[in-house]
Each structure stands twice: as structure tokens, then as C-alpha cells.
Design an enzyme around this catalytic site. Structure first.
Site, PDB file in Angstrom:
ATOM      1  N   LYS A   1      33.063  46.052  26.656  1.00 21.99           N
ATOM      2  CA  LYS A   1      33.645  44.818  26.078  1.00 21.99           C
ATOM      3  C   LYS A   1      32.629  43.979  25.708  1.00 21.99           C
ATOM      4  O   LYS A   1      32.969  43.235  24.643  1.00 21.99           O
ATOM      5  CB  LYS A   1      34.576  44.421  27.207  1.00 21.99           C
ATOM      6  CG  LYS A   1      35.421  43.365  26.775  1.00 21.99           C
ATOM      7  CD  LYS A   1      36.605  43.028  28.011  1.00 21.99           C
ATOM      8  CE  LYS A   1      37.546  41.849  27.428  1.00 21.99           C
ATOM      9  NZ  LYS A   1      38.365  41.617  28.602  1.00 21.99           N
TER      10      LYS A   1
ATOM     11  N   ASP B   1      39.185  32.138  35.557  1.00 19.71           N
ATOM     12  CA  ASP B   1      39.184  33.477  35.556  1.00 19.71           C
ATOM     13  C   ASP B   1      37.824  33.937  35.930  1.00 19.71           C
ATOM     14  O   ASP B   1      36.820  33.863  35.048  1.00 19.71           O
ATOM     15  CB  ASP B   1      39.432  34.167  34.134  1.00 19.71           C
ATOM     16  CG  ASP B   1      39.615  35.661  33.882  1.00 19.71           C
ATOM     17  OD1 ASP B   1      39.041  36.187  34.946  1.00 19.71           O
ATOM     18  OD2 ASP B   1      40.098  36.228  33.035  1.00 19.71           O
TER      19      ASP B   1
ATOM     20  N   GLU C   1      44.030  36.440  27.076  1.00 21.71           N
ATOM     21  CA  GLU C   1      44.136  36.488  28.543  1.00 21.71           C
ATOM     22  C   GLU C   1      44.639  35.709  29.322  1.00 21.71           C
ATOM     23  O   GLU C   1      45.695  35.762  30.025  1.00 21.71           O
ATOM     24  CB  GLU C   1      42.753  37.181  29.392  1.00 21.71           C
ATOM     25  CG  GLU C   1      42.444  38.624  28.699  1.00 21.71           C
ATOM     26  CD  GLU C   1      40.916  39.082  28.859  1.00 21.71           C
ATOM     27  OE1 GLU C   1      40.224  38.078  29.435  1.00 21.71           O
ATOM     28  OE2 GLU C   1      40.561  39.989  28.389  1.00 21.71           O
TER      29      GLU C   1
ATOM     30  N   ASP D   1      45.534  45.462  29.937  1.00 24.66           N
ATOM     31  CA  ASP D   1      44.496  44.654  30.652  1.00 24.66           C
ATOM     32  C   ASP D   1      43.072  45.627  30.065  1.00 24.66           C
ATOM     33  O   ASP D   1      42.786  46.141  30.997  1.00 24.66           O
ATOM     34  CB  ASP D   1      44.401  43.798  31.687  1.00 24.66           C
ATOM     35  CG  ASP D   1      43.194  43.234  32.054  1.00 24.66           C
ATOM     36  OD1 ASP D   1      42.190  42.901  31.049  1.00 24.66           O
ATOM     37  OD2 ASP D   1      43.064  42.629  33.103  1.00 24.66           O
TER      38      ASP D   1
END
Ligand code: ADP
Ligand code: MG
Length: 622
Positions: free
Chosen positions: A87, A211, A187, A23
């Protein structure tokens, strides 16, 4: 820990390599594997029990690079050299992130163009791909240390909304870190897999994955059908997460103690400590009713009900996003069968209870929410390793398929291991003014330069009406049907000119040839990425020289001779670098030329505006 097999033919022992799940998060990253004894996914832990590695890279003296918790400690004290949230920059141009540029305390290079962003640290430029590769390298070496075996294969997760180029950037980062990225998975899909949802082929379900991480919020609505996950919709807020909750607590304390803005600006140490204490308080309040501590003589206190009141508006906002995602998916709350909680911030009890109320369901929240994505990636890795025989192994493309772009680069449209049938399209444009035909060459393979890959076909899209370079919009689409036949179609959107061709991609390649091409790509990954970055810098330089020369030619009258000289000098310096310069030298000189020519462009803009309003000064109109 890895399995040992015996090769029947040779009698030699073979260590079966472990495929890890990774991850690669905005705030934290981690690695998980399927434990060979228990057959259950587990996160890899350091001696002190932590699995999370903060996704932060610090550049120190003598080119030293630190990743993780040690880098996090330097966030406030050495902001220019401490890079976070890489990211968010993946696959983005400066124009994409312009509105949020103030979010970054380090230097995001403003080249005012559509080319990919770079981060500047001292004299060096880093792409988000390189920065992510430093994080992945760290994860890889930690994993090797814990597992006591080489780790070279991985499944890496990305947000469901990542586009092709963001996924490709993530793949490149993996390769740069010496990892063969067997698959990029979403994800929310990984999180569902971690809970075993979708492992039974007969299942047909709608799943909501909520999330809430450190800096981002995502809601994804998935459908699982015949063992295949489909993303129906995604929504969220790219600047909402646990970090905001920390800030709310800091603000409360600052207000209570009347700590002035000026003192905070000057006392970075205090700011840092307040932030860390606030995060500790928040985590504490996930299981206790009150937090009490102090920094020197500053008393710090916050209760659960105070905290809940502070964050309530933010949670309401996330539920609004859930409404929209449901609507986009064409579903009602009642249609959702499973709700999966992901991200460290979902440990907050108020969030759990409000989300549960919203969907009217009990939640999947028994696994660590900040580990669940990596755990699911490990489940997927295990399926790819062939260790879960019942699980479908759909027909997949053995090698990547793509087209040749400027500088002989391979642009992958369909990555290897993609399930077929599949369809992908992407837009391209012309390089030269008035170009009437565009050559489309189709290649198969994993290397970054087409010359190292296998050419499958080539054709010319003709009859494009004369347009300046960059204006034609050529959509190239690849369709692989269920028989593994590739159909390539090219269409110039503005004129409607169209051409297609049919290719049999696997034709003539034996398994061992495929294997050899894969091995070559792994062995050459580092060189390839370097070559790609250099080629891109060269192409950028050549284009900039072209546009600058054009500009001078057209606007000589508005420039002084010494300005023309200065520009030509910078152009020549850049031109010389194209043949022997390094990537950093090229980027440095590109920026220099940009800095010289930018004021001219602005001056011309003013002149043009003045002309347009009839020679008047703009202020005359008021
Ligand atoms: P990301 O997916 O953005 O990389 P994570 O899923 O690791 O991030 O979530 C990180 C966030 O979770 C941080 O803001 C952290 O403070 C928060 N967090 C971690 N543990 C808790 C807890 N027990 N209660 C509330 N928030 C927590
Ligand atoms: Mg996350």
C-alpha cells in the site's frame, strides 16, 4: 445470505447481489457486509474466528501465489519473494520512496525515474496495483466461500491523504481482482460511519479520527454537515506503528540476554521467533500486567509498566501530530465533538487513556479497532445498494470522465459515482520539443482505452511558446456544476495561455446505455488493465529510446565506438519489442538499456563538473 427478489415482469427469481466493504490495509485487510437479518455491519470470519488477512503476498515455486497468514510466516525465511506494505507503494515513483528504500527486504526496482515503481521477484516485475489485486482476489474468494455467493461489487477504503493517482491505482487493483469498485471512500469517514456518526442528516459535528495501525499513524479531522463528510486536515507519520512497539520489546530482550548482532543476522529463525513473541507479548499486555515465556533457555519477560515506558515517546509524537492537524483545520481541542479510535494498536490501554486525556472526551472504542474501517465501508455499500432509504443519495456522475493521454489511454479526472457539484484539476505536459498546440479530448466511460469510451468533446490549446518536451505545464480542470454541466478548462501555467469548453456529459445517454457501458467495463476489466500496463511499458520504451539516441548524438566524443555499438544494439532490441514484446520483456529490456547507459551519464556528469571547476580535479580544491 443474499436477498432473493422476484422479478414481477418475468416471474423469475433474482438473487440480489451483496456489495461488500473492503479495508485494504498496509498490515491487514478484511471484508465486511451488512448482515441481512440484523441489519448491522459484521466482519467476515474464517472458521477459526479471524477476520484479518495479513496484506502480504508470497511468490513460490511454479508461480504459486500465497496471500495472508501463510505468506507472513515466510517473511524472514524467504524475504526476496515475500512482499509486504504494498500500500505504501501505490501510485509512487522510485524517487518518491528512495529515502525509505531500505525499509523493504524485497527488490524495489530502481529505474531512477519518475515512472511508477515496480517490485522485482525473480525474472518478473509486478506493479503495486497487481500486488494489491492479489490481496483483493484473496479477500474476494474468501468472501465468496463464506457467503456462498458470487462477490463482484465493492466499496474500498483508502487513507484520507491518498491523491488522485493513488485512488485510481486502488480502483485498478479492484478491477484486476474482478471487482466493480462502486466507490472509494476515506478510512476516517468509514470509521465514523461504523459508529453511526453522520447517518443523521441534521448532525453538524467535528470529528477526530486517531488511527494507529501496524506501520502507520494517521490523524484526520473531519466535519460532518448535511450528511456530507469533509476532510478538514490530515497529519501523521508513515513510519510509526505497532511494528515499532514489537521492535522495542525485541531490543529489550536482546539487550538483557546480550544476544550479539552477529548471532541475530545468522540465526533468522531466532529473529523471527523473537519478533513474533514480542508481538504476542504486546497483545497480551493490552489486558494483563505481565508477560512471561521463553525460547529454549532464553527467558522472556516484560511488564506493562516497562512496556508503557518504552512506547511513551512514540505516543507523545502522535499527540504532537494531533496538535498540528487541529491547527491546520483551524480548530481547538474543545471544538472536537467525537473521537474515533481506529487500528489494532489503539487496543493498548495507555494509548486510549492518553488520547482521551488529550481531547478531554470519552472515545468511540467499542467496535474492534482493526475492523471498524471495513464495517464502515459496509455501511457505505449498503447505502449505495439503496437499502438505507433515509440516507441521502446525492446527485452523482453515472460514468467516469477523463482525458486522452499518450498511447490512447483514458486518464480519469472524475470517477463515476462522484457527488456533484465537483471540481478536479491535474497537470499534464507535452510530448514533443517545441509543441505549440496540445489536443485535449474529453471522454466518458469506464474502459482503459479511449477508443472504447464515448468521446464528448475535443479542442486544441494553442499558442504555447516553444519549449522542450516535458517542460510546459498544462493544468486541465473539470468542473461539474449542480446542473450536471461539465466545464473543461486547459491552461498552460508558464505562459498563461488558456482555453475552455462546455459539455453536457449525460446528454443523449439513456439509463440502459449507461448500464451497458458499465457492464462492458466489468467484462473487459482484466484485458483493459493488461493493455494499459503494456501501453505504459511501450510508451516508456519509446521515450527511453528517444532520450538515449539524443544522448549518444550529443556526446559521441566521450564514448568509445564499441560503447556506441553496444548501446545501439540494446536500443534496437528494445525497438523490436515495442511491436510484439510482452510487458515483462519490455521492462526487462528497458532496465538493460538503462544499465548500459547509466555509467555514461555518470561519466559525463564528472566531465561536466571538472569543466565547470576549470579542469581541476574536485579534490584539488581541498
Ligand atoms: P493496518 O491498518 O496497518 O493494516 P491494523 O489496524 O490491523 O493495521 O493494526 C495492526 C497492528 O495492531 C499490529 O501492529 C498488531 O500487532 C497491533 N495489535 C493488534 N492487536 C493488538 C492488541 N490487542 N494490543 C496492541 N496492539 C495490537
Ligand atoms: Mg488501517
Amino acid at each position: 445470505m443474499a436477498k432473493i427478489g422476484i422479478n414481477i415482469a418475468t416471474g423469475s427469481l433474482q438473487k440480489e447481489e451483496m456489495i461488500v466493504g473492503i479495508d485494504l490495509g498496509t498490515t491487514n485487510s478484511l471484508v465486511a457486509i451488512i448482515h441481512p437479518d440484523s441489519n448491522q455491519p459484521v466482519a467476515l470470519r474464517e472458521h477459526n474466528g479471524t477476520s484479518l488477512v495479513p496484506s502480504i503476498v508470497h511468490f513460490g515455486e511454479n508461480n504459486s501465489i500465497t496471500v495472508g497468514e501463510d505468506a507472513r510466516k515466510l517473511l524472514i525465511r524467504d524475504p526476496a519473494n515475500t512482499i509486504y506494505s504494498t500500500k505504501r507503494l501505490m501510485g509512487k515513483s522510485y524517487n518518491d520512496i528512495r529515502d525509505n528504500a531500505s525499509f523493504y527486504a524485497f527488490k524495489v526496482h530502481d529505474d531512477n525515474t519518475e515512472s511508477l515503481v515496480k517490485v522485482q521477484v525473480g525474472p518478473q516485475f509486478y506493479t503495486p496495483v497487481e500486488l494489491s489485486s492479489f490481496i483483493l482476489k484473496e479477500l474476494r474468494s474468501r468472501a465468496e466461500h463464506i457467503l456462498k455467493t458470487p462477490v463482484t461489487k465493492a466499496v474500498i477504503t483508502v487513507p484520507a491523504y491518498f491523491n488522485d493517482s493513488q485512488r485510481q491505482a486502488t480502483r485498478d487493483a479492484g478491477r484486476l481482482a474482478g471487482l466493480d469498485v462502486l466507490r472509494i471512500i476515506n478510512e476516517p469517514t468509514a470509521a465514523s460511519l461504523a459508529y453511526g456518526i453522520g447517518l443523521n442528516k441534521e448532525e453538524e459535528k467535528a470529528i477526530a479520527v486517531y488511527d494507529l495501525g501496524g506501520g502507520t499513524f494517521d490523524i484526520s479531522i473531519l466535519k460532518i454537515h448535511n450528511g456530507i463528510f469533509e476532510v478538514l486536515s490530515t497529519h501523521g507519520d508513515t513510519y510509526l506503528g505497532g511494528d515499532d512497539f514489537d521492535q522495542l520489546i525485541v531490543k529489550k530482550w536482546v539487550k538483557e540476554h546480550k544476544i550479539g548482532e552477529e548471532r541475530l543476522q545468522n540465526d533468522k529463525e531466532l529473529m523471527q521467533t523473537l519478533r513474533l513473541k514480542a508481538e504476542t507479548a504486546k497483545v497480551h499486555l493490552s489486558s494483563k500486567d505481565v508477560f512471561i515465556d521463553h525460547i529454549g533457555d532464553i527467558q522472556l519477560q516484560v511488564t506493562v509498566s516497562e512496556f508503557n515506558k518504552l512506547i511513551q515517546p512514540y505516543i507523545t509524537k502522535t499527540l504532537g501530530a494531533c496538535e498540528i492537524a487541529l491547527k491546520d483545520a483551524g480548530l481547538k481541542k474543545q471544538d472536537i465533538n467525537e473521537v474515533v479510535m481506529v487500528g489494532g494498536s489503539t487496543r493498548t490501554p495507555l494509548i486510549k487513556s492518553l488520547v482521551s486525556d488529550f481531547f478531554g472526551l470519552s472515545l468511540h472504542d467499542t467496535l474492534n479497532p482493526d475492523e471498524v474501517v471495513a464495517l464502515g465501508a459496509a455501511v457505505q455499500a449498503n447505502i449505495l445498494a439503496g437499502n438505507n432509504k433515509e440516507m441521502l443519495l446525492l446527485d452523482i456522475t453515472p460514468l467516469s470522465l477523463g482525458v486522452e493521454t499518450m498511447g490512447g489511454l483514458m486518464d480519469v479526472l472524475i470517477p463515476r459515482n462522484t457527488k456533484i457539484p465537483t471540481r478536479v484539476s491535474r497537470n499534464y505536459t507535452s510530448q514533443k520539443d517545441g509543441q505549440s498546440g496540445i489536443v485535449i479530448s474529453v471522454f466518458q466511460g469506464e474502459r482503459d482505452l479511449v477508443k472504447d469510451n464515448r468521446k464528448l468533446a475535443s479542442f486544441i490549446l494553442e499558442g504555447i511558446p516553444a519549449m522542450p518536451a516535458g517542460l510546459p505545464k498544462v493544468e486541465i480542470s473539470f468542473l461539474i456544476n449542480a446542473d450536471g454541466i461539465l466545464l473543461v478548462n486547459a491552461k498552460e501555467i508558464r505562459s498563461g495561455t488558456e482555453q475552455s469548453i462546455e459539455v453536457k456529459p449525460q446528454y443523449g445517454l439513456t439509463d440502459s446505455e449507461v448500464e451497458k457501458m458499465l457492464m462492458d467495463s466489468i467484462i473487459n476489466a482484466k484485458d483493459d488493465i493488461k493493455t494499459r500496463a503494456l501501453t505504459e511499458a511501450k510508451t516508456e520504451a519509446a521515450q527511453l529510446i528517444d532520450t538515449t539516441l539524443n544522448f549518444i548524438e550529443k556526446n559521441k566524443e566521450y564514448l568509445t565506438p564499441s560503447e556506441v555499438d553496444q548501446t545501439n544494439e540494446a536500443i534496437n532490441a528494445l525497438r523490436n519489442l515495442i511491436s510484439q514484446g510482452t510487458k515483462d520483456e519490455l521492462q526487462f529490456q528497458i532496465e538493460k538499456l538503462n544499465e548500459i547507459s547509466r555509467p555514461y551519464a555518470e561519466r559525463l556528469m564528472d566531465i561536466a563538473i571538472r569543466k565547470a571547476i576549470g579542469g581541476k580535479n574536485i579534490s584539488d580544491n581541498y
